[in-house]
Design a protein around this motif. Structure first.
Motif, PDB file in Angstrom:
ATOM      1  N   UNK A  42       0.807  -1.207   0.000  1.00 54.94           N
ATOM      2  CA  UNK A  42       0.000   0.000   0.000  1.00 54.94           C
ATOM      3  C   UNK A  42       0.847   1.267   0.000  1.00 54.94           C
ATOM      4  N   UNK A  43       0.279   2.322  -0.584  1.00 51.88           N
ATOM      5  CA  UNK A  43       0.918   3.635  -0.519  1.00 51.88           C
ATOM      6  C   UNK A  43       0.499   4.391   0.745  1.00 51.88           C
ATOM      7  N   UNK A  44      -0.102   3.695   1.692  1.00 52.74           N
ATOM      8  CA  UNK A  44      -0.629   4.312   2.916  1.00 52.74           C
ATOM      9  C   UNK A  44       0.303   4.066   4.104  1.00 52.74           C
ATOM     10  N   UNK A  45       0.121   4.864   5.095  1.00 50.99           N
ATOM     11  CA  UNK A  45       0.790   4.787   6.404  1.00 50.99           C
ATOM     12  C   UNK A  45       2.275   4.472   6.269  1.00 50.99           C
ATOM     13  N   UNK A  46       2.766   3.518   7.027  1.00 50.79           N
ATOM     14  CA  UNK A  46       4.205   3.232   7.074  1.00 50.79           C
ATOM     15  C   UNK A  46       4.682   2.293   5.971  1.00 50.79           C
TER      16      UNK A  46
END
Length: 131
Positions: free
Chosen positions: A59-63
């Motif tokens: 994912x390109x999200x969070x960490x």
């Protein structure tokens, strides 16, 4: 529920808990590891897969992008198109797959439990010295 509603039971295996040894075997047998997390605290499974030589899509999200470094395909987890393109690229392009695996091996060198412990001790010592 989705599996049952769409009669996918013969194509999908729900494994439940896996021992560390079983997990390593699965990472080593997988064509890629798909980790489209919408929320992640750290992303240890990304590093586990990379350490086993399993190409990662995450994912390109969070960490996730920070943890994966250059050793993963980074996608929008809400985009079926991006997810499928990442999978097809890894499965169909042997050179890309090999390069991604090598970049994953390089990425995991940034992390170790010993380094994490040392950095925490340094942080605690700096906080204690401020008092």
């Amino acid at each position: 529920r989705y599996i049952n509603e769409h009669n996918l039971g013969s194509r999908i295996i729900k494994l439940g808990f896996l021992s560390e040894e079983e997990l390593v075997v699965l990472y080593n047998l997988a064509d890629c590891y798909l980790y489209p997390s919408l929320y992640e605290g750290f992303g240890l499974p990304i590093l586990e897969a990379q350490a086993c030589g399993c190409p990662v899509i995450t994912s390109d999200r969070t960490s996730c992008p920070e943890v994966a470094g250059d050793g993963a395909v980074i996608v929008n987890p809400d985009s079926v198109e991006e997810l499928s393109q990442g999978i097809l690229k890894i499965v169909n392009d042997r050179n890309f797959r090999k390069d991604l695996i090598n970049r994953g091996f390089e990425n995991i060198k940034r992390f170790s439990w010993k380094k994490a412990a040392r950095e925490h001790i340094e942080l605690f010592n700096s906080i204690a010295s401020m008092k």
